[in-house]
Each structure stands twice: as C-alpha cells, then as structure tokens.
Design a protein around this motif. Structure first.
Motif, PDB file in Angstrom:
ATOM      1  N   ASP A 182       0.834  -1.206   0.000  1.00 36.43           N
ATOM      2  CA  ASP A 182       0.000   0.000   0.000  1.00 36.43           C
ATOM      3  C   ASP A 182       0.869   1.256   0.000  1.00 36.43           C
ATOM      4  O   ASP A 182       0.552   2.229  -0.699  1.00 36.43           O
ATOM      5  N   GLN A 235      -5.902  10.425  -0.206  1.00 34.80           N
ATOM      6  CA  GLN A 235      -5.984   9.715   1.074  1.00 34.80           C
ATOM      7  C   GLN A 235      -7.354   9.067   1.262  1.00 34.80           C
ATOM      8  O   GLN A 235      -7.450   7.968   1.825  1.00 34.80           O
ATOM      9  N   GLN A 236      -8.393   9.724   0.773  1.00 36.39           N
ATOM     10  CA  GLN A 236      -9.720   9.118   0.836  1.00 36.39           C
ATOM     11  C   GLN A 236      -9.821   7.912  -0.098  1.00 36.39           C
ATOM     12  O   GLN A 236     -10.427   6.890   0.254  1.00 36.39           O
ATOM     13  N   VAL A 237      -9.220   8.031  -1.285  1.00 37.63           N
ATOM     14  CA  VAL A 237      -9.199   6.898  -2.212  1.00 37.63           C
ATOM     15  C   VAL A 237      -8.437   5.729  -1.596  1.00 37.63           C
ATOM     16  O   VAL A 237      -8.871   4.570  -1.673  1.00 37.63           O
ATOM     17  N   ASP A 238      -7.315   6.042  -0.948  1.00 36.14           N
ATOM     18  CA  ASP A 238      -6.522   4.981  -0.315  1.00 36.14           C
ATOM     19  C   ASP A 238      -7.291   4.332   0.825  1.00 36.14           C
ATOM     20  O   ASP A 238      -7.306   3.094   0.952  1.00 36.14           O
ATOM     21  N   ALA A 239      -7.934   5.164   1.651  1.00 38.59           N
ATOM     22  CA  ALA A 239      -8.631   4.623   2.824  1.00 38.59           C
ATOM     23  C   ALA A 239      -9.869   3.813   2.451  1.00 38.59           C
ATOM     24  O   ALA A 239     -10.201   2.838   3.137  1.00 38.59           O
ATOM     25  N   ASN A 240     -10.545   4.193   1.344  1.00 34.04           N
ATOM     26  CA  ASN A 240     -11.822   3.553   1.016  1.00 34.04           C
ATOM     27  C   ASN A 240     -11.737   2.536  -0.118  1.00 34.04           C
ATOM     28  O   ASN A 240     -12.629   1.681  -0.232  1.00 34.04           O
ATOM     29  N   LEU A 241     -10.693   2.611  -0.942  1.00 31.97           N
ATOM     30  CA  LEU A 241     -10.594   1.702  -2.083  1.00 31.97           C
ATOM     31  C   LEU A 241      -9.348   0.822  -2.054  1.00 31.97           C
ATOM     32  O   LEU A 241      -9.429  -0.402  -2.177  1.00 31.97           O
ATOM     33  N   GLN A 287      -6.686   0.482   0.412  1.00 33.57           N
ATOM     34  CA  GLN A 287      -6.387  -0.266   1.636  1.00 33.57           C
ATOM     35  C   GLN A 287      -7.353  -1.415   1.908  1.00 33.57           C
ATOM     36  O   GLN A 287      -6.920  -2.508   2.261  1.00 33.57           O
ATOM     37  N   PRO A 288      -8.684  -1.229   1.751  1.00 36.31           N
ATOM     38  CA  PRO A 288      -9.566  -2.378   2.001  1.00 36.31           C
ATOM     39  C   PRO A 288      -9.290  -3.570   1.090  1.00 36.31           C
ATOM     40  O   PRO A 288      -9.475  -4.714   1.494  1.00 36.31           O
ATOM     41  N   ARG A 289      -8.838  -3.314  -0.148  1.00 37.16           N
ATOM     42  CA  ARG A 289      -8.563  -4.413  -1.072  1.00 37.16           C
ATOM     43  C   ARG A 289      -7.226  -5.082  -0.787  1.00 37.16           C
ATOM     44  O   ARG A 289      -7.074  -6.292  -0.964  1.00 37.16           O
ATOM     45  N   HIS A 298      -9.551  -6.363   6.178  1.00 37.35           N
ATOM     46  CA  HIS A 298      -9.886  -6.238   7.598  1.00 37.35           C
ATOM     47  C   HIS A 298      -9.392  -7.478   8.332  1.00 37.35           C
ATOM     48  O   HIS A 298     -10.055  -8.011   9.226  1.00 37.35           O
TER      49      HIS A 298
END
Length: 393
Positions: free
Chosen positions: A241, A310-316, A318-320, A324
C-alpha cells in the motif's frame, strides 16, 4: 508435629515472599544497569538479531517458492528446492538493494540536498508573498504574519536543515545500518536459519519442553503461528500500500509542480505505513513545503489532491490490499500508538498495530475459554471455533 510443620511452612512462605519482594525491588532499583546490560548484549549479538529479522521477513516468499518448485520442478531439482528458493529470494533481494543504492538513494540524497539549499530561497519568496498580503489593501492587512513565520523559520527550521546537518544525518544513518561486516554476517546467518529452520524449531521446542508440558507447548506453537500470520499480513500489505500511495502522490506532486516531488512522494508513502498519524503528517509536510516555496495556488491544489488521494486509499486501496484481516478497532489502534510510542519511540509506533492485534487475539481467546469453562454444555455444539479456542456464535 503437624502444627509444627504447618507453622514452619507458613514461616517459609513468608520468607520466600519477602525474598521475592526484595528481588523485585532490587531489580527495579537497578533497572538502568539491567537495561544497559541488555542493550550491550543486543549490540554484541546485532548480526544474529538482524539475521533473525531477515529470516522472518524472507520466510513467506521462500516457502511459497519452495512449494512451487516441489510441484513444478523436475525430480532432480526437487531435492534442492529449498536451497534454490532461498538463493533466488536473496538474489532478488540483493538486486533490489543494489538498484536502490545505485539509482534511488543518490536521487533521494540529491533531492534532500537541493531542497535544503533552496530553503533560503523558498523562505524569501514566502516573505515577499506575505508582505503583499499584509500590506494596505491586502487580504491579511493589519496582521504581522511575516514576523511569526520568521521566528518559526529561524528557531526551528534553519538550524536543523543545513547542508552540513543533513550530511551528518546521512553519515550517522549509514554508520548505523550499513556496516559491511555485520550486514554480510546477518545475511549468512539468515540464510542458514531458513535452510535449517526445522532443526532450529526442534531445538527451541526441546529447550521449552524442559519447562512446559506437551499440551502447553503445542498451544504455544499454535499461537506463535497465528501471531506470525498477523505480522506478515500487516507488514506485507502495508508495504504494498505504501508503494502504491508513494507512486500516486509523486505523480500528483509532479503535476502540481511541488518542490522535490519524488522526495515528497517517497516520504508520504513511507509515512503512510504509520496508522492514522502517518498519512496526516506526510500530507501536511507536502503542503507545507509547497507553501514554503511561495506557490500558494500550488499548495492549495496539493492539499486538495492529498486529501482526495488519502480518501481513495482509505476507502478503495487499503480495504482491497490490507483488508480487515486484523479486525482491530480504531480506538484500540490509537491507544496502542500512544502507549507503545511513548514507551519505545518510533519502533513502538511502527509495531503498535500488530502488537495490539496479537494482544486482542489472546484476550478474545481467553474470554472464550472462560465462557467455555462456565458453560461446558455449549462446548459441543454452541460454539464456533476460533483457532483452537471456541468462539460464541
């Protein structure tokens, strides 16, 4: 006679308790001496410590490559599958290090030195820009912003970012991390550990078997395996990431003409490995340096881009990539960063998330063990397995 034995046992228990309390007191009374000795011992065994860390990090790729060789390689090579996989992984590792040293490191050092040498220029441009804003009719008319900026620059930035101090930082870093003899010994030790890992594990189990029963030893082995899976899952996913974020940020910073864009992109990607605070610090650093160069509109665009990415990283992203898998709540992550960062500094912050994930795993299993003990009737069909300890549905 029984009363005498009972009284003697009581006196002996008090005596042992007193000796234990004195021992604990003396231990804490001489804690600095003990820590100094432990630190000296670690420095002496530094090649083994680094070698163990290298072997730990290289184990997943070597194991995966070894399995592939056992399935696909000819029969003559299967007997040497472990040796070939270890050598190939280390060859790739050494090649990457060589590429970094030849291409990336000089560019990084040059970028830092160019930025440091340009700081006075950026500062003067910022002063001129602030003077325009604070003069009569300006946006900040009546505010003495330039004096505040000058005080911050003279007190905190200028003394720490001279060319000589940066060169000194790099010299200290190189002296600490690239001792040729220690590095060579560490690589050899890590290769030996990977090649003979079963033998080392058996030796460890034999030593621990002197103090633990077989069932406890097996449970310790299972929890060690699960803890390693948590650490591997976290660090490999975070590293991937960080590389993706670093590349994306570098592209955006180049487009918006931020100073030393590759350096800032690298720092943002690196800082992104620190949960929550790392991304904020890296983004503020990029925005601040762009603003310091006198490029107000560029700094605004960089701020918008950094927040959006940062929003793209946090929502798209990093989750992939990260997913979790750890399942640690944000409040626990913040608590672990605060606690372990305060106790162990940078390494405490860096290792806080996998540590708190392992603690959470152990705590959950203990709670479910207590529930199983309190409700044994549910143990056969009312629980769902969580490792080797049942979890409630």
């Amino acid at each position: 006679m029984k009363e005498f034995i009972r009284g003697f046992t009581r006196i002996a228990s008090y005596f042992i308790l007193g000796v234990a309390l004195i021992a604990v007191y003396k231990t804490f009374d001489n804690i600095n001496v003990i820590l100094s000795f432990v630190g000296r011992l670690i420095r002496i065994l530094n090649p083994f410590v680094i070698g163990l860390g290298l072997a730990f990090l290289m184990y997943p790729p070597t194991k995966g490559l070894e399995k592939l060789f056992l399935k696909k390689a000819p029969e003559k090579l299967k007997a040497k599958s472990r040796l070939i996989s270890v050598l190939m992984v280390y060859l790739i590792f050494i090649l990457l290090i060589a590429l970094l040293l030849i291409y990336a490191l000089p560019a990084l050092v040059r970028g830092i030195l160019d930025f440091v040498s340009s700081l006075p220029k950026y500062y003067n441009e910022l002063r001129d820009f602030l003077d325009q804003l604070t003069e009569e009719g300006g946006l900040l008319e009546g505010y003495d912003v330039a004096t505040t900026v000058e005080r911050i620059y003279k007190s905190y930035i200028e003394p720490r970012f001279t060319t000589e101090s940066v060169i000194g930082y790099f010299k200290g870093l190189m002296n600490f991390t690239t001792s040729i003899l220690n590095l060579f010994m560490s690589i050899i030790i890590s290769i030996y550990m990977l090649l003979s890992r079963e033998s080392l594990v058996r030796t460890g189990r034999t030593i621990l078997g002197l103090f633990l029963k077989e069932d406890k030893l097996s449970k310790l082995g299972r929890y060690t395996h699960r803890s390693c899976e948590i650490i591997y899952s976290y660090f490999y996913s975070q590293a991937l990431d960080a590389i993706i974020v670093g590349i994306i940020m570098t592209i955006g910073l180049v487009i918006f003409r931020a100073p030393s864009a590759p350096l800032l992109g690298f720092l943002i990607g690196l800082m992104n490995m620190i949960p929550y605070f790392g991304a904020i610090i890296g983004g503020c650093l990029a925005i601040g340096i762009t603003l310091l160069s006198g490029n107000l509109y560029g700094a605004i665009l960089v701020a918008i881009y950094v927040v959006a990415m940062q929003q793209v990283d946090a929502n798209l992203i990093q989750p992939r990539i990260v997913g979790h898998t750890l399942g640690v709540r944000p409040i626990y992550v913040l608590f672990s960063i605060t606690l372990f960062g305060g106790l162990f500094g940078f390494w405490g912050i860096f290792l806080s998330v996998p540590i708190i994930a392992i603690i959470q795993m152990l705590f959950r299993d203990y709670l479910q063990y207590r529930k199983r003990e309190e409700h044994p009737a549910k143990s056969s069909n009312g629980w769902k397995k969580y490792g080797d300890i049942p979890l409630e549905r």
